[in-house]
Each structure stands twice: as C-alpha cells, then as structure tokens.
Design a protein around this motif. Structure first.
Motif, mmCIF file in Angstrom:
data_model
loop_
_atom_site.group_PDB
_atom_site.id
_atom_site.type_symbol
_atom_site.label_atom_id
_atom_site.label_comp_id
_atom_site.label_asym_id
_atom_site.label_seq_id
_atom_site.Cartn_x
_atom_site.Cartn_y
_atom_site.Cartn_z
ATOM 1 N N CYS A 167 0.760 -1.278 0.073
ATOM 2 C CA CYS A 167 0.158 0.185 -0.047
ATOM 3 C C CYS A 167 0.761 1.338 0.054
ATOM 4 C CB CYS A 167 -1.034 -0.049 1.159
ATOM 5 S SG CYS A 167 -2.221 -1.231 1.289
ATOM 6 N N ALA A 168 1.913 1.086 0.669
ATOM 7 C CA ALA A 168 2.823 2.445 0.814
ATOM 8 C C ALA A 168 3.393 2.692 -0.371
ATOM 9 C CB ALA A 168 3.705 2.290 2.116
ATOM 10 N N ALA A 169 4.005 1.604 -1.221
ATOM 11 C CA ALA A 169 4.539 1.963 -2.504
ATOM 12 C C ALA A 169 3.490 2.339 -3.515
ATOM 13 C CB ALA A 169 5.258 0.449 -2.847
ATOM 14 N N HIS B 252 3.497 5.732 -5.753
ATOM 15 C CA HIS B 252 3.566 5.843 -7.241
ATOM 16 C C HIS B 252 2.664 6.532 -7.772
ATOM 17 C CE1 HIS B 252 6.394 2.334 -6.904
ATOM 18 N NE2 HIS B 252 5.569 1.395 -6.691
ATOM 19 N N GLU B 253 1.307 6.416 -7.193
ATOM 20 C CA GLU B 253 0.247 7.244 -7.672
ATOM 21 C C GLU B 253 0.389 8.830 -7.390
ATOM 22 O OE1 GLU B 253 -3.851 4.771 -7.561
ATOM 23 O OE2 GLU B 253 -3.461 6.051 -5.706
ATOM 24 N N ALA C 198 -6.774 16.872 -5.535
ATOM 25 C CA ALA C 198 -6.425 17.440 -4.040
ATOM 26 C C ALA C 198 -7.058 16.517 -3.041
ATOM 27 C CB ALA C 198 -6.861 18.939 -3.943
ATOM 28 N N ALA C 199 -8.382 16.462 -3.203
ATOM 29 C CA ALA C 199 -9.242 15.540 -2.222
ATOM 30 C C ALA C 199 -8.497 14.156 -1.989
ATOM 31 C CB ALA C 199 -10.636 15.352 -2.536
ATOM 32 N N VAL C 200 -8.087 13.627 -3.054
ATOM 33 C CA VAL C 200 -7.541 12.052 -3.116
ATOM 34 C C VAL C 200 -6.095 11.991 -2.393
ATOM 35 C CG1 VAL C 200 -6.815 10.061 -4.395
ATOM 36 C CG2 VAL C 200 -8.905 11.433 -4.887
ATOM 37 N N THR C 201 -5.363 13.349 -2.589
ATOM 38 C CA THR C 201 -4.002 13.118 -1.959
ATOM 39 C C THR C 201 -4.391 13.558 -0.644
ATOM 40 O OG1 THR C 201 -3.341 14.588 -4.010
ATOM 41 C CG2 THR C 201 -2.116 14.799 -2.004
ATOM 42 N N HIS C 202 -5.355 14.225 -0.433
ATOM 43 C CA HIS C 202 -5.364 14.427 1.449
ATOM 44 C C HIS C 202 -5.670 12.863 1.913
ATOM 45 C CE1 HIS C 202 -7.016 15.713 5.296
ATOM 46 N NE2 HIS C 202 -8.018 15.236 5.022
ATOM 47 N N GLU C 203 -6.356 12.276 1.184
ATOM 48 C CA GLU C 203 -6.775 10.920 1.736
ATOM 49 C C GLU C 203 -5.650 9.837 1.660
ATOM 50 O OE1 GLU C 203 -10.014 9.263 -0.502
ATOM 51 O OE2 GLU C 203 -11.580 10.403 0.364
ATOM 52 N N HIS C 204 -4.641 10.260 0.863
ATOM 53 C CA HIS C 204 -3.481 9.568 0.826
ATOM 54 C C HIS C 204 -2.699 9.848 1.911
ATOM 55 C CE1 HIS C 204 -2.836 8.182 -4.051
ATOM 56 N NE2 HIS C 204 -3.945 7.803 -3.345
ATOM 57 N N GLN C 205 -2.620 11.033 2.491
ATOM 58 C CA GLN C 205 -1.848 11.393 3.654
ATOM 59 C C GLN C 205 -2.510 10.595 4.727
ATOM 60 O OE1 GLN C 205 -2.344 15.469 3.280
ATOM 61 N NE2 GLN C 205 -0.750 15.823 1.905
ATOM 62 N N GLU C 206 -3.876 10.440 4.997
ATOM 63 C CA GLU C 206 -4.529 9.807 5.840
ATOM 64 C C GLU C 206 -4.004 8.255 5.922
ATOM 65 O OE1 GLU C 206 -8.530 10.377 5.225
ATOM 66 O OE2 GLU C 206 -8.621 12.361 6.270
ATOM 67 N N HIS C 207 -3.902 7.767 4.791
ATOM 68 C CA HIS C 207 -3.509 6.238 4.749
ATOM 69 C C HIS C 207 -2.071 6.149 5.013
ATOM 70 C CE1 HIS C 207 -6.847 5.543 1.522
ATOM 71 N NE2 HIS C 207 -7.281 5.570 2.623
ATOM 72 N N GLU C 208 -1.123 7.370 4.708
ATOM 73 C CA GLU C 208 0.230 6.957 5.104
ATOM 74 C C GLU C 208 0.070 7.006 6.572
ATOM 75 O OE1 GLU C 208 1.749 10.284 3.219
ATOM 76 O OE2 GLU C 208 2.002 9.085 1.199
ATOM 77 N N GLN C 209 -0.483 7.798 7.290
ATOM 78 C CA GLN C 209 -0.538 7.659 8.890
ATOM 79 C C GLN C 209 -1.106 6.588 9.481
ATOM 80 O OE1 GLN C 209 0.739 9.951 11.088
ATOM 81 N NE2 GLN C 209 -0.085 8.819 12.666
ATOM 82 N N THR C 210 -2.340 5.977 8.761
ATOM 83 C CA THR C 210 -2.672 4.588 9.291
ATOM 84 C C THR C 210 -1.871 3.529 9.057
ATOM 85 O OG1 THR C 210 -5.023 5.324 8.718
ATOM 86 C CG2 THR C 210 -4.759 3.240 9.175
ATOM 87 N N ILE C 211 -1.214 3.478 7.941
ATOM 88 C CA ILE C 211 -0.115 2.580 7.843
ATOM 89 C C ILE C 211 0.826 2.545 8.697
ATOM 90 C CG2 ILE C 211 1.793 1.938 6.149
ATOM 91 C CD1 ILE C 211 0.051 2.736 3.896
ATOM 92 N N GLU D 256 10.189 -5.741 -6.258
ATOM 93 C CA GLU D 256 8.693 -5.186 -6.008
ATOM 94 C C GLU D 256 7.855 -5.265 -7.222
ATOM 95 O OE1 GLU D 256 6.871 -0.817 -5.602
ATOM 96 O OE2 GLU D 256 8.766 -0.832 -4.863
ATOM 97 N N LEU D 257 8.262 -5.206 -8.193
ATOM 98 C CA LEU D 257 7.199 -5.528 -9.429
ATOM 99 C C LEU D 257 6.846 -7.118 -9.376
ATOM 100 C CD1 LEU D 257 5.886 -4.056 -11.922
ATOM 101 C CD2 LEU D 257 7.866 -4.868 -13.256
#
Length: 246
Positions: free
Chosen positions: A66-68, A72-73, A90-103, A178-179
């Motif tokens: 998920c982090a990788a 990439h995205e 912008a909205a999805v990037t904010h969710e990415h930041q939330e996911h990074e914290q949850t990871i 990784e691939l």
C-alpha cells in the motif's frame, strides 16, 4: 479543482469507446491482498507463535504494498492530473496522507502484538483486526473514487497513448523484486481477457527468462480452468497430466 460526481458520471457515460484504465489491474491486486490479509488476521490464533508470525508478515507485506502504491500514484498519476487539471487530485491526495498515517499506526500495532506474551495477545490481535478492517473499508471506497472520478479527469485531458506512456513510466520506476510481488497479486485476480492482455504484452517485450519467471510464479495461484484459458491464449507448451489442454 472540485470534483463534481454528477459531472464525472456524465463524462464517463459519454465515452464512445472503452478507454485505457490505468487503475483496474493494480486495484484488483490491492483488493485481493487486502482481503487476504484481513481474513488471515481474523482467523489468527494469538496463542500460536507461528501463526502470529505468519499473519504479521502478511499484514506487513500488505502495508508495504500500500505504501509503495501511494508513492507511485502521487508521483505519476497525481502529477499528471495536476499538470492539466490543477487541484483535481487534492481530495484524493488528502486521503493518501491519511492512509500513510494509518499504515504507520498499523505497523506499530503489529509490533505491539508481537511484543506481548502469548497470554496477553488476544486483545491486541482483535484490535489489529478491527483497525485493519477499517483501513480496508476506506481503501475500497477510495479506490472507487479513483476509478470513477479521477479516471474521468484523466480521460478528458489525456489520450490513451499519453496515459499508456504515463503508466509505462510508472511501471519502469518499480524495482524488479517489488514488481514481481505486485504481479503475483495482479495476474491471478484479473479476468481472463485482462490476464491475457497483460501477459501477451509481456511475452512480446520482456526477456524470455523474465516472462518464464512470471508464468512460474502465477501458475500456482490460478485454478486449472483459468490456467487452460491463459495457456491457450498465449500458446504456451502443454502441461503434462493437465486434462483439457489441446
């Protein structure tokens, strides 16, 4: 740029022919890997050292995946969106930041689980399972938004040839080990047409040993009927003892 769901739906419906979908394969892989890790966490025996270790590795492998993927995205897909639709990601990037914290939090929970003695693991195991379930649930919603709203933004501003170039640049940036881990989850959970399209392209362009390694890796994860369809479509040599291959 604000994403208008109604506008995006109308734009997608207006597409005269199917467009290149850069999300579909990797998102099928992520959903499969998430489901596998979540189900494994739910059935884990917290009193069994080996089971805890194996499930912990599955969860950590998912978190690495998920982090990788987020990286990439962010680097390729969101950059492309912002280049021609400023604010579109912008909205999805904010969710990415939330996911990074949850990871990060989930990794800490795995460490907490493994740091407890056997008799005290049950509550930590349940906490991990529930937190992972919420992470998976939010990711499923998040991926749907990307596949609909963000795809519509990309399709309205890029040709398929341009999108293919972006996708190839993304794939080329991924280290080989990784691939291979990604392909292990992508190929088995595609439908037959998607599987053939991906592997036939690899068959044409990848070195023969690399293609053979991919086939060897995914074969155990395909049911016999799935393998037969794939083998016929790629004109692969018959498998001794496998009924139905002509």
């Amino acid at each position: 740029m604000k994403i208008d769901p109604k506008e995006m739906t109308e734009l997608m419906a207006a597409q005269a022919t199917p467009r290149l979908d850069i999300y579909v394969g990797i998102h099928k892989a992520l959903r499969a890997c998430m489901a596998d890790a979540l189900l494994s966490a739910g059935r884990m025996d917290p009193d069994d050292e080996n089971d805890v270790a194996q499930v912990s590795q599955r969860v950590l492998a998912l978190l690495d995946f998920c982090a990788a993927h987020l990286q990439h995205e962010n680097e390729f897909i969101h950059t492309a969106i912002e280049a021609r639709a400023p604010g579109g990601s912008a909205a999805v990037t904010h969710e990415h930041q939330e996911h990074e914290q949850t990871i990060t939090e989930l990794r800490e929970m795995v460490a907490e689980l493994n740091g407890r003695p056997g008799t005290a693991r049950a509550s930590a195991a349940l906490d991990l399972y529930r937190r992972l379930a919420l992470f998976v649930a939010h990711n499923f919603q998040h991926m749907h938004t990307e596949e609909t709203a963000l795809s519509a933004v990309l399709w309205s501003r890029y040709t398929d040839a341009e999108l293919e170039s972006i996708h190839q640049a993304l794939v080329s940036s991924i280290p080989p080990d990784e691939l291979m881990r990604e392909v292990r989850w992508i190929v088995p959970f595609m439908n037959p047409a998607e599987r053939t399209a991906m592997l036939s392209d690899m068959q044409r362009h990848a070195p023969a040993p690399a293609f053979a390694a991919v086939i060897d890796m995914v074969r155990p994860h395909l049911k016999d009927p799935e393998w037969l369809k794939l083998a016929r479509s790629l004109a692969l040599p018959p498998v001794p003892g496998l009924v139905g291959y002509q």
